[in-house]
Motif scaffolding. Structure first.
Motif, short mmCIF file in Angstrom:
data_model
loop_
_atom_site.label_atom_id
_atom_site.label_comp_id
_atom_site.label_asym_id
_atom_site.label_seq_id
_atom_site.Cartn_x
_atom_site.Cartn_y
_atom_site.Cartn_z
N VAL A 83 0.87 -1.17 0.00
CA VAL A 83 0.00 0.00 0.00
C VAL A 83 0.90 1.22 0.00
N ARG A 84 0.78 2.04 -1.05
CA ARG A 84 1.57 3.27 -1.07
C ARG A 84 0.75 4.35 -0.39
N ALA A 85 0.93 4.46 0.94
CA ALA A 85 0.10 5.39 1.72
C ALA A 85 0.44 6.84 1.40
N VAL A 86 1.73 7.10 1.20
CA VAL A 86 2.18 8.44 0.84
C VAL A 86 3.07 8.28 -0.39
N ASP A 87 2.72 9.00 -1.46
CA ASP A 87 3.35 8.71 -2.74
C ASP A 87 3.95 9.97 -3.35
N GLY A 88 5.08 10.40 -2.80
CA GLY A 88 5.76 11.54 -3.38
C GLY A 88 5.13 12.87 -3.02
N VAL A 89 5.01 13.13 -1.73
CA VAL A 89 4.39 14.38 -1.28
C VAL A 89 5.46 15.39 -0.89
N SER A 90 5.29 16.62 -1.35
CA SER A 90 6.18 17.71 -0.95
C SER A 90 5.34 18.91 -0.51
N PHE A 91 5.77 19.59 0.52
CA PHE A 91 5.16 20.87 0.89
C PHE A 91 6.09 21.58 1.85
N SER A 92 5.82 22.84 2.09
CA SER A 92 6.61 23.56 3.08
C SER A 92 5.70 24.50 3.85
N ILE A 93 6.10 24.82 5.08
CA ILE A 93 5.33 25.73 5.92
C ILE A 93 6.26 26.81 6.45
N GLU A 94 5.87 28.06 6.26
CA GLU A 94 6.64 29.17 6.82
C GLU A 94 6.36 29.25 8.31
N SER A 95 7.34 29.77 9.04
CA SER A 95 7.19 29.92 10.48
C SER A 95 5.97 30.79 10.80
N GLY A 96 5.15 30.33 11.74
CA GLY A 96 3.98 31.08 12.15
C GLY A 96 2.76 30.88 11.28
N GLU A 97 2.89 30.08 10.22
CA GLU A 97 1.76 29.86 9.32
C GLU A 97 1.06 28.53 9.66
N THR A 98 -0.08 28.32 8.99
CA THR A 98 -0.77 27.05 9.11
C THR A 98 -0.95 26.45 7.72
N LEU A 99 -0.58 25.20 7.58
CA LEU A 99 -0.90 24.48 6.35
C LEU A 99 -1.90 23.39 6.70
N SER A 100 -2.98 23.32 5.92
CA SER A 100 -3.94 22.25 6.12
C SER A 100 -3.76 21.18 5.07
N LEU A 101 -3.89 19.94 5.49
CA LEU A 101 -3.96 18.85 4.53
C LEU A 101 -5.35 18.25 4.67
N ILE A 102 -6.12 18.24 3.58
CA ILE A 102 -7.44 17.61 3.67
C ILE A 102 -7.50 16.43 2.73
N GLY A 103 -8.32 15.49 3.09
CA GLY A 103 -8.50 14.31 2.28
C GLY A 103 -9.41 13.33 2.98
N GLU A 104 -9.89 12.36 2.21
CA GLU A 104 -10.74 11.33 2.81
C GLU A 104 -9.88 10.37 3.62
N SER A 105 -10.51 9.46 4.34
CA SER A 105 -9.71 8.46 5.04
C SER A 105 -9.00 7.61 3.99
N GLY A 106 -7.76 7.25 4.27
CA GLY A 106 -6.98 6.49 3.31
C GLY A 106 -6.19 7.36 2.35
N SER A 107 -6.30 8.70 2.53
CA SER A 107 -5.57 9.58 1.61
C SER A 107 -4.12 9.74 2.03
N GLY A 108 -3.76 9.23 3.21
CA GLY A 108 -2.38 9.31 3.66
C GLY A 108 -2.10 10.51 4.56
N LYS A 109 -3.14 11.26 4.92
CA LYS A 109 -2.88 12.50 5.67
C LYS A 109 -2.35 12.23 7.07
N SER A 110 -2.88 11.20 7.76
CA SER A 110 -2.37 10.92 9.11
C SER A 110 -0.97 10.33 9.07
N THR A 111 -0.68 9.54 8.03
CA THR A 111 0.67 9.00 7.89
C THR A 111 1.68 10.14 7.72
N ILE A 112 1.29 11.15 6.96
CA ILE A 112 2.18 12.30 6.79
C ILE A 112 2.46 12.95 8.14
#
Lengths: 287, 321
Positions: free
Chosen positions: B21-50
């Motif tokens: 199972v490729r739970a996370v398949d080549g994900v990249s992102f960055s967060i600046e200090s003091g900011e918030t990044l949201s990851l949304i997705g259905e269950s099984g999208s790999g968000k909790s694994t990230i």
């Protein structure tokens, strides 16, 4: 029985207990009281006749006003011997549980870890459990000598594999729980997770299993005594009394073996009462 | 420089000799200090694994995670544990994430025991009380166990535990998904206040679009372990571009009758994550599919100065040609 999640079940049970049912507490209390009374009577009850010196003039008397439970083939008072046996049989069973706990719980904790030798250990436990343990216990006492320590040892050998499996199972299920993951995310070392987060959540199920093991211990002790092991006549034990009484059954002298049998029944029932109700009070599952 | 940079992480699971199972398949992102990044997705999208990978609870199979310039994937378990005072976490299901045998004082005090060893017991207790007050609880809960508290109070304890060591970043893994709506709003407000007061950086993992809209500046949409679309939250929600985002957002109802919901539905269900696909993971469900979609992986490409999407339909023309 697999439990969905130990935590949610525990929460449900606590909620139900809070809702007002005090019956489990009462049941556990009744069982414990019964056991305490039995042991105290075994040690301190004033006995009408000596349990170890027979009255040659009163052989195989049926229950009556002089001998409430009758006398056996040598003239021993059955009531005195049934009561006195408790001071040996119950502590022996409890001693066996204690030694099993001391060996089984640490090994179970280790087996719940990720060490390389946990698999070999569990295979060894399975091998052990495949063996008829009561026969193993008989052989051990037979070979190592007819002493109380060896009876305790035999009980430990019967129970240790069960405790290892039980504790390991509980540890493995707790390891998957969210609060253990949270502890890891907090920065706890594996050692701290085991001792601060997993271990404190294990005792409930161990307590329940201990009462069950004690009930089983009473039966194992009686079985050993029945086959003539682990007791030194004329010192009475329930198992040896049943054995001794069985020879008079054809003559219709039922009282010699029935009363010690009843004593075993009541004691096992008391331990089971404690186990069942602890299970409800603490909200832990049994395996 | 961003506080957190995640570069092309891959995580594969294999259960009991079953398929990968490729739970996370080549994900990249960055967060600046003091900011918030949201990851949304259905269950099984790999968000909790990230989330678990960013916390260092699980190593990625490939890729790098740079926190303040340090590479997490190159750290020893001991170094990773030391990092837990800088990146902390708040989990979903607050009751299950708090040890039922520990008191609130022990739970919130534990990170201090681990990372502020110079504190005396009295100083530690003062610090715990101050943090509890900051999250809206008082001294009176110190001796309570998690089972004695309400869901909202439990999650405040979880937040206090994450906050007590003055972290720079908090991973919020669906912190409000098990709470009642009214409690949810107050907990989200609290998280926002804390962010402003302590200049915290948040990685916010959620499946709830309403929460994300309220909470974060930028959002990534995940599907089967890949980022489908990325951009400023309000733009992405008001005008989703990627067919998957459009489909996902059309499943949520708006309370505003003037907001027209894009009437675009995805066909079928999310396929099993064990199936390996050469191209876009949405092939087979996509209403605007091209023949070339299943040929090769579709990278995340810029579609405007602020947004990017992994879709050939939205790609600048030269890529398709």
């Amino acid at each position: 029985m697999r439990r969905a999640s130990p935590m949610t079940r525990r929460a449900d049970v606590t909620a139900r207990a809070r809702a007002g049912s005090l019956r489990p507490y009462a049941g556990a209390l009744v069982g414990t009281t019964l056991l305490v009374v039995l042991v105290l009577a075994g040690f301190f009850a004033p006995l009408p006749y000596s349990p170890v010196s027979p009255d040659a003039g009163a052989i195989l008397q049926p229950p009556g006003s002089a001998h409430w439970m009758g006398t056996d083939g040598s003239g021993f008072d059955v009531l005195a011997r049934v009561i006195r046996s408790a001071h040996r049989d119950i502590p022996l069973a409890l001693g066996g549980v204690l030694v099993s706990l001391l060996i089984g719980v640490p090994l179970g904790l280790l087996a719940g870890g990720r060490g390389r030798w946990t698999e070999p250990l569990m295979r060894a436990v399975e091998l052990f459990q495949a063996f008829p343990l009561i026969i193993l216990a008989i052989v051990i006492v037979q070979v190592s000598g007819n002493r109380a320590e060896n009876v305790v040892l035999a009980l430990a050998i019967v129970n240790v594999p069960r405790f290892i499996r039980l504790v390991r199972g509980e540890v493995l299920s707790l390891r998957e729980s969210r609060f253990v993951e949270a502890a890891a995310a907090t920065g706890c070392s594996p050692l701290r997770i085991t001792f601060r987060h997993i271990l404190p959540n294990v005792p409930g199920i161990i307590l329940v299993q201990s009462s069950l093991a004690a009930a089983n211990g009473i039966i194992v002790v009686a079985t050993l005594n029945f086959v003539g092991l682990g007791a030194n006549p004329p010192e009475p034990t329930w198992g040896s009394m049943i054995q001794d009484g069985s020879q008079y059954l054809p003559q219709g002298a039922w009282w010699v073996s029935i009363f010690p049998g009843l004593a075993i029944f009541v004691t096992v029932l008391a331990f089971n009462l404690v186990a069942d109700n602890l299970e409800k009070v603490l909200g832990v599952g049994r395996r | 420089m961003p506080l957190l940079e995640v570069e092309n992480i891959v995580k594969t699971f294999r259960r009991g000799g079953g398929p990968e199972v490729r739970a996370v398949d080549g994900v990249s992102f960055s967060i600046e200090s003091g900011e918030t990044l949201s990851l949304i997705g259905e269950s099984g999208s790999g968000k909790s694994t990230i989330g678990r990978i960013v916390l260092g609870l699980e190593p990625p199979d490939e890729g790098r995670i740079l926190f303040d310039g340090q590479d997490l994937t190159a750290m020893s378990p001991r170094e990773l544990r030391a990092l837990r005072s800088s990146i902390t976490a708040v989990f979903q299901e607050p009751y299950e994430s708090l040890n039922p045998r520990m008191t609130v004082e022990a739970i919130v005090g534990e990170p201090l025991r681990l990372f502020r060893r110079e504190l005396s017991a009295a100083q530690r207790r003062d610090r715990v009380i101050a943090t509890l007050e900051e999250v809206g609880l008082g001294e009176r809960v110190l001796r309570r166990h998690p089972g004695d508290l309400s869901g909202g109070q439990q999650q405040r304890v979880g937040i206090a535990r994450a906050l007590v060591v003055d972290p720079r970043m908090i991973v919020l893994d669906e912190p409000t998904s098990s709470l009642d709506l009214t409690v949810r709003a107050t907990v989200l407000n609290l998280l926002r206040e804390l962010q402003e007061r302590h200049a915290l950086t948040y990685l916010f993992i959620s499946h709830d679009i309403a929460t994300v809209r309220y909470f974060s500046r930028s959002t990534g949409v995940l599907y089967l372990g890949k980022v489908m679309e990325y951009g400023p939250t309000h733009e992405l929600i008001d005008e989703p571009r990627h067919p998957y985002s459009v489909g996902l957002l059309s499943c949520t109802l708006s309370a505003d009758p003037d907001v027209s919901v894009p009437a675009q539905r995805l066909e079928g269900d999310t396929p099993s994550p064990t199936t390996r696909r050469a191209g876009c993971p949405l092939v087979g469900r996509c209403p605007v599919e091209l023949a070339s979609c299943s040929a090769a992986p579709v990278p995340l490409m810029p579609i405007s100065p602020t947004r990017s999407a992994a879709c050939l339909r939205l790609a600048p023309t030269e890529v398709v040609a």
